[in-house]
Design a protein around this motif. Structure first.
Motif, PDB file in Angstrom:
ATOM      1  N   ARG A  86      28.492-100.534  32.055  1.00 23.29           N
ATOM      2  CA  ARG A  86      29.235 -99.742  33.595  1.00 23.29           C
ATOM      3  C   ARG A  86      28.021 -99.886  34.722  1.00 23.29           C
ATOM      4  O   ARG A  86      26.379 -99.343  34.394  1.00 23.29           O
ATOM      5  CB  ARG A  86      29.022 -98.690  33.235  1.00 23.29           C
ATOM      6  CG  ARG A  86      30.115 -98.683  31.584  1.00 23.29           C
ATOM      7  CD  ARG A  86      30.935 -97.326  32.354  1.00 23.29           C
ATOM      8  NE  ARG A  86      32.099 -97.018  32.776  1.00 23.29           N
ATOM      9  CZ  ARG A  86      33.372 -97.775  32.839  1.00 23.29           C
ATOM     10  NH1 ARG A  86      33.921 -98.887  31.498  1.00 23.29           N
ATOM     11  NH2 ARG A  86      34.041 -97.797  33.945  1.00 23.29           N
ATOM     12  N   THR A 124      31.766 -97.036  42.978  1.00 25.33           N
ATOM     13  CA  THR A 124      31.397 -98.283  42.487  1.00 25.33           C
ATOM     14  C   THR A 124      30.283 -98.542  42.664  1.00 25.33           C
ATOM     15  O   THR A 124      30.777 -99.267  44.462  1.00 25.33           O
ATOM     16  CB  THR A 124      32.225 -99.770  41.550  1.00 25.33           C
ATOM     17  OG1 THR A 124      33.348 -98.665  40.806  1.00 25.33           O
ATOM     18  CG2 THR A 124      31.894-100.247  40.853  1.00 25.33           C
ATOM     19  N   PRO A 163      34.403-102.950  34.000  1.00 28.97           N
ATOM     20  CA  PRO A 163      34.638-101.764  35.237  1.00 28.97           C
ATOM     21  C   PRO A 163      33.450-101.715  36.339  1.00 28.97           C
ATOM     22  O   PRO A 163      32.806-100.367  36.880  1.00 28.97           O
ATOM     23  CB  PRO A 163      32.478-100.695  33.997  1.00 28.97           C
ATOM     24  CG  PRO A 163      32.339-102.304  33.007  1.00 28.97           C
ATOM     25  CD  PRO A 163      33.881-103.400  33.779  1.00 28.97           C
TER      26      PRO A 163
END
Length: 749
Positions: free
Chosen positions: A503, A329, A562
């Motif tokens: 996101r 991420t 997210p």
């Protein structure tokens, strides 16, 4: 030339002592004042050295009482002045002593006389303005020196040639400020304040001061730190120099949190026009926990090695970038590690001084309290502060996301950009560059935010790319809220009052640029006695705190999924009619206990939690509930209550126009009661204290587990929000069959 600096310092001191005592002054009767207003005096108003990152000992403060007049915009300099104004407070403020609105068709004039002993034969005298809003013209002893356009950046004039030996000197300043009648950057200033727009600031609003310099001197410097190479690069401007002159820098100490460490001097020298590179092996890094600042002396030397000019400065070694966590991420990284950045939206308004804090102590107070509350950053909202504000952020360890002040027209959410005129675009780009130039040495500033919520937003991708190229050491948030473009280092959304997150993208982090805005008006501490507002208001401090911590749970969940990298809560203080602050506008009441806030905020910096859903909402998949629209008799929320006569229908219940609702069953009466059975496995109850509810309600709602009250929620939401479950309701749950029961009541609308 060292003797020159010492002599000037003594002369300045004598000039200040011999000045006439100020005339009687008192602030105007403003709607609300801070406690620091009592300390404001014309004899010592903002007496601190105004430029902490380029310091010379010799200077003279020109703050204090000036003559003022208001004329038609095109009228000549007035022969008579209307009265006195306390500089550096804007004319609209109570602390100016005037508190008058300046209209676009008017011009504001200032006049100040001062004594200056120019018996030294060399060097020059500079007249500095911290900031004046907006277009400024300056005369000294009747000679027009020039003009400056820009409401937020410092500017100077060399007045040496205009001085009259042995006589009283006169400076006259004229200011035109169209506020929202012009396209220039103005932030939240409005000719008709109300809601999220506030009283304008016109004229001089930062320190005015005199500074003698040698003929050859350093007007500015830029410091670029490189953590990976463990070095600091000094790019030094010099004027009035001769062939063979050179530059030198010496670093011999660093400090943080009251600790100061001295070490063997590290020096570097270079020819004019070349950077000075200082290597700092094992450098102490600047961070919110340890804001280490290195002290440096920068010198301009003659070919023979004599000091022509010398300035003191400081810098911090830190790095901000994007990186990937162990799950891939995209996250914001600080000094090579992921750091969740969390802080308030800081408007920088004061009830008594508007753009200008009443004292330097007041300026520091907001930053100290922000850190005490456990925030590690703030977003400086559509305003640029005086240099001393950034100094205190540097010193106290508060990360800053710096907005460019908004201006020109606005565009609605999802509607793209405006088309600026060439004049308007030129003004914006000039002031954007000036903002970066004036503040680029502050280690606290880690991100530039060119646009906010479509206000003046144009050429977003080009502006974001230019900003990144001009300052590659910081992140760029291309547009905070509303109209995102594939540019910059982050995708930033605004969502009130509930926290939400976009996101993360491969090359952009996910940011919640504004959320919250929970309101609490406090009698005796508001700008207006009534008609104050928040995005959602609460009756008392306990209810406000409960709602705040419920929202905070949502923030922590978004960090996990997210993958939120930063969040900004609205806001540090109440501002005029807005009562969304963590403090009242006068800074007298802290609405939520700072230690409790700090303890809760610390959890945001723990490893992102993993959540387990025990009972699904009907947000995405319909679930059957039993319901009745008639008040049930008996213990209707108990697990053994007979609800066989109730109807069955899929959730949610409501009317189609309810904001944010997913409606599958019509409900348009004042009340509804709903129940649902659910199974819990034994291992779901291992840590009951971590249970939370996700709910969308309009309006008041009560939730029960097996007949025990789990939560009581007031007002309405426009999306799913989180609520903590009471300890009693957690204890009432058991393995196997349980019952959740809800009563929702429509109260208006």
């Amino acid at each position: 030339m060292r003797t020159f600096a010492t002599t000037c310092y003594l002369l300045l001191t004598l000039a200040s002592v011999s000045a006439a005592e100020p005339a009687a002054w008192r602030p105007a009767a403003g709607p609300l004042m801070t406690r620091w207003a009592r300390e404001v005096s014309p004899a010592s108003v903002h007496a601190e050295y105004p430029r902490p990152q380029l310091v010379r000992k010799a200077w003279q403060n020109l703050n204090g009482l000036w003559d003022y007049a208001i004329t038609a915009k095109d009228a000549p300099q007035p022969a008579e002045f209307a009265g006195q104004i306390l500089v550096p407070f804007p004319i609209e403020s109570a602390l100016s002593g005037v508190m008058k609105r300046l209209r676009p068709e008017e011009r504001l004039w200032y006049r100040r006389r001062f004594h200056w002993d120019n018996s030294w034969a060399e060097g020059q005298l500079l007249l500095h303005f911290g900031a004046v809003d907006w277009q400024t013209e300056v005369w000294v002893n009747g000679k027009r020196l020039g003009e400056h356009a820009g409401g937020y950046d410092p500017f100077s004039f060399d007045i040496t040639e205009e001085l009259k030996p042995g006589q009283e000197q006169e400076v006259v300043v004229a200011v035109w400020d169209p506020t929202d009648a012009g396209p220039q950057p103005r932030g939240k200033q409005a000719s008709k304040p109300g809601g999220i727009f506030y009283t304008p600031t016109s004229g001089i609003w930062q320190t005015v001061w005199l500074e003698p310099t040698p003929k050859a001197y350093i007007p500015s410097l830029k410091i670029v730190t490189d953590v990976k190479r463990s070095q600091a690069e000094f790019n030094v401007d010099a004027v009035g120099v001769s062939p063979g002159d050179q530059l030198a820098v010496k670093v011999a100490a660093a400090s943080a949190g009251g600790k100061r460490v001295e070490f063997a001097p590290i020096s570097a020298s270079a020819k004019l026009g070349r950077p000075l590179i200082v290597k700092l092996p094992g450098a102490r890094l600047w961070s919110p926990d340890e804001p280490w600042l290195y002290e440096a002396t920068v010198s301009l030397l003659s070919a023979g090695g004599d000091a022509l000019d010398e300035v003191e400065t400081y810098f911090g070694m830190r790095d901000v970038s994007l990186g990937k966590d162990e799950r891939g991420t995209t996250r914001i990284e600080f000094n090579g590690k992921p750091l969740f950045m969390f802080g308030p939206l800081d408007q920088g308004f004061w009830p008594d001084g508007l753009y200008t804090a009443p004292t330097d102590e007041a300026l520091r107070y907001d930053i100290e309290l922000t850190r005490r509350m456990g925030f590690n950053m703030c977003r400086k909202h559509v305003k640029v502060e005086p240099a001393r504000w950034y100094y205190w952020c540097d010193k106290l360890g508060l990360i800053v996301w710096q907005d460019m002040p908004s201006g020109d027209a606005s565009v609605a959410p999802g509607k793209g950009e405006i088309q600026r005129t060439p004049e308007s675009a030129g003004i914006y780009e000039q002031e954007l560059k000036a903002m970066i130039d004036a503040n680029s040495n502050s280690p606290a500033i880690v991100a530039w935010v060119p646009f906010n919520e479509g206000w003046g937003q144009f050429d977003t991708q080009r502006i974001a790319e230019w900003t990144k190229q001009y300052d590659p050491t910081r992140l760029v948030d291309c547009a905070s809220g509303w109209n995102d473009y594939p540019a910059g280092d982050m995708h930033d959304i605004h969502h009130y009052p509930l926290p939400q997150s976009p996101r993360p993208e491969p090359h952009r982090a996910a940011v919640l640029g504004e959320y919250g805005g929970l309101g609490l008006p406090l009698k005796g501490h508001t700008w207006l006695a009534e008609k104050n507002w928040g995005y959602r208001s609460y009756p008392d401090r306990a209810a406000l705190a409960e709602a705040y911590f419920d929202l905070l749970f949502g923030v922590r969940r978004l960090i996990a999924e997210p993958g939120l990298s930063a969040a900004v809560y609205t806001q540090t203080t109440d501002v005029e009619t807005e009562v969304n602050g963590l403090m009242s506008y006068d800074r007298e009441v802290i609405k939520i206990d700072p230690e409790r806030l700090a303890k809760a905020h610390a959890k945001l910096h723990l490893p992102p939690p993993v959540y387990r859903t025990l009972l699904q909402t009907s947000q995405h998949t319909a679930h059957e509930w039993r319901y009745t629209l008639q008040a049930p008799a008996g213990e209707w929320s108990a697990s053994d209550f007979d609800d066989s006569a109730w109807q069955n229908a899929p959730a949610g219940f409501g009317t189609k126009m309810t904001p944010g609702a997913v409606v599958r069953t019509e409900w348009n009466t004042p009340d509804i009661w709903i129940r649902r059975d659910f199974e819990l496995p034994a291992d779901a109850l291992e840590d009951r204290s971590q249970l939370v509810l996700s709910i969308h309600h309009d309006e008041d709602a009560e939730i029960y587990f097996n007949g025990v009250l789990a939560a009581r929620l007031a007002a309405y939401t426009v999306d799913y929000t989180y609520a903590t479950v009471s300890k009693q309701a957690c204890a009432a749950l058991h393995a196997g069959k349980n019952v959740i029961a809800v009563h929702c009541k429509q109260t208006g609308g």
